[in-house]
Motif scaffolding. Structure first.
Motif, short mmCIF file in Angstrom:
data_model
loop_
_atom_site.label_atom_id
_atom_site.label_comp_id
_atom_site.label_asym_id
_atom_site.label_seq_id
_atom_site.Cartn_x
_atom_site.Cartn_y
_atom_site.Cartn_z
N GLY A 102 -5.51 -33.65 -14.42
CA GLY A 102 -5.01 -32.29 -14.53
C GLY A 102 -3.57 -32.13 -14.06
N ASN A 109 -5.55 -25.55 -14.92
CA ASN A 109 -6.56 -26.23 -15.73
C ASN A 109 -7.97 -25.84 -15.29
N ASP A 162 -11.22 -26.66 -17.29
CA ASP A 162 -10.84 -28.01 -17.69
C ASP A 162 -10.82 -28.88 -16.44
#
Length: 330
Positions: free
Chosen positions: A64, A81, A86
Motif C-alpha cells: 500500500g 488504501n 484495499d
C-alpha cells in the motif's frame, strides 16, 4: 431519541478512531520489523529482474506504499488504501489480494467457531444455573468439577486428545481437511455429509474447551443473584420454583451477555490451535501461516479484521445491553 443518536454517532466515531489507531500501529510495526520487510521485498524483486519502477509498483500493490517515498507520504497512501478496503496483495499467495484470501477463509471460521460458541454457551449457562442452585448436592459438585477440569485444559491439548480418541483409538470420525478431497464440492448429499462429519471434531473441541468457562462464570453470577432481596421477596410471596429460577437466570446472565457478544467479535480471529490441528482453512490457520511465511500484508489484514469485528461487537453490545437491562437507561 436524540440522546440515542448522539451516543450512536459518538460510539461509531470512537470506533473509527480506534481502527485508525490500530492501522497506524500496524504500519509502523511493519516498518520497524528487523530487516525492514518492505525494502527486503523491493530488493528481492530487483534481483528477480524487475526494473526499479516495476519493483516499486509491485511493492505498492503488496503493502500500500512505496518504500522510497518519505514515511509521511507512505503512511497517507497506506491509510487511503485502507479506506478503500484495499489491504494489498499477499506475498505467499502471489498475485492474490489479501481481501480475497480473507473472504475465502472467513466462512470456515464462522461455521466452526460460531457453532462451537453457541453450543458451549447454551450448555455452559444451563449447567452453571444447575450447579449454583444444586451446589450442595453431589450432582452440582460434579458439574463444577467438570467445568473446572475442562476449563483448565488448553485447546490444543483438547484437540489432540479428541483426535487421538476418535480417529486413532476408535476410528469413528475423519481427521484433517474440511471435507473428503475425493468428493466433488457442490450442493449434494455426499459433499454436505462430508462437511458435517469433518466438522464434528473441531466444533466439539471448541465447545468442550469453552464450556467450562461459561459454566463457572454463570455459577458465580447466579450465586451472587441468589443473595439479592428480590429473590427473598419472591420466596415470601410463594412464587413457583420455576418462576424464581427464571428470575435468577435472567438477572445472572446479564454479565455473560457482554462476554458472549465480545466473543462473537473475537471469533473472527479463528481458533488458531484447533484449525491448525484439524487442518481447517479458516482465519486462525491463515493468520498462523502468514506469521510463519512473514506475509506482512496478509498478517496486517487479518489483524485489522479482528480489530474491526471486536469494535463493532462492542458497539452493538453497548446498545443491546440497554434493551436487555432497561435499568441502565435511567
Amino acid at each position: 431519541m436524540k440522546d440515542f443518536l448522539i451516543r450512536l454517532v459518538w460510539r461509531i466515531f470512537s470506533g473509527i478512531l480506534m481502527v485508525l489507531a490500530v492501522a497506524s500501529l500496524t504500519f509502523f510495526l511493519v516498518r520497524m520489523m528487523p530487516g525492514d520487510p518492505v525494502n527486503a521485498q523491493y530488493n528481492q524483486l530487483i534481483m528477480q529482474g524487475m526494473t526499479p519502477v516495476q519493483a516499486e509498483n509491485q511493492v505498492k500493490v503488496m503493502y500500500g506504499f512505496i518504500p522510497k517515498e518519505p514515511v509521511g507520504q507512505q503512511f497517507v497512501n497506506y491509510i487511503l488504501n485502507l479506506l478503500h478496503f484495499d489491504f494489498g496483495q499477499s506475498i505467499s499467495y502471489e498475485g492474490v489480494s489479501v481481501s480475497h484470501i480473507i473472504v475465502s477463509a472467513a466462512p470456515w471460521t464462522l461455521v466452526l467457531v460460531f457453532t462451537g460458541l453457541i453450543a458451549s454457551f447454551l450448555i455452559g449457562v444451563l449447567a452453571g444455573v444447575i450447579a449454583a442452585i444444586k451446589r450442595s448436592s453431589p450432582f452440582g459438585t460434579s458439574l463444577t468439577v467438570s467445568g473446572s477440569l475442562l476449563h483448565g485444559i488448553p485447546q490444543f491439548v483438547m484437540g489432540l486428545l479428541l483426535a487421538y480418541l476418535f480417529t486413532t483409538l476408535w476410528p469413528l470420525l475423519p481427521f484433517g481437511a474440511p471435507y473428503d478431497s475425493s468428493i466433488d464440492p457442490g450442493f449434494n448429499w455426499p459433499f454436505i455429509s462430508s462437511l458435517f462429519s469433518h466438522a464434528v471434531l473441531p466444533v466439539f473441541t471448541y465447545a468442550l474447551s469453552s464450556y467450562g468457562g461459561w459454566l463457572l462464570t454463570m455459577k458465580s453470577s447466579v450465586i451472587t443473584v441468589l443473595g439479592d432481596d428480590f429473590i427473598l421477596a419472591s420466596e415470601i410471596r410463594g412464587l413457583k420454583a420455576s418462576t424464581r429460577v427464571g428470575y435468577i437466570a435472567h438477572n445472572a446472565i446479564l454479565p455473560l451477555f457482554t462476554l458472549f457478544t465480545l466473543s462473537i467479535g473475537f471469533m473472527f480471529g479463528g481458533s488458531v490451535f484447533i484449525e491448525n490441528i484439524f487442518d481447517y482453512p479458516g482465519l486462525g490457520n491463515l493468520l498462523l501461516k502468514s506469521i510463519d511465511t512473514r506475509d506482512y500484508p496478509l498478517m496486517s489484514g487479518a489483524f485489522l479484521l479482528i480489530t474491526i469485528a471486536v469494535i463493532l461487537s462492542n458497539i452493538i453490545t453497548d446498545f443491546l445491553y440497554s434493551i436487555v437491562d432497561p435499568r441502565i437507561r435511567r
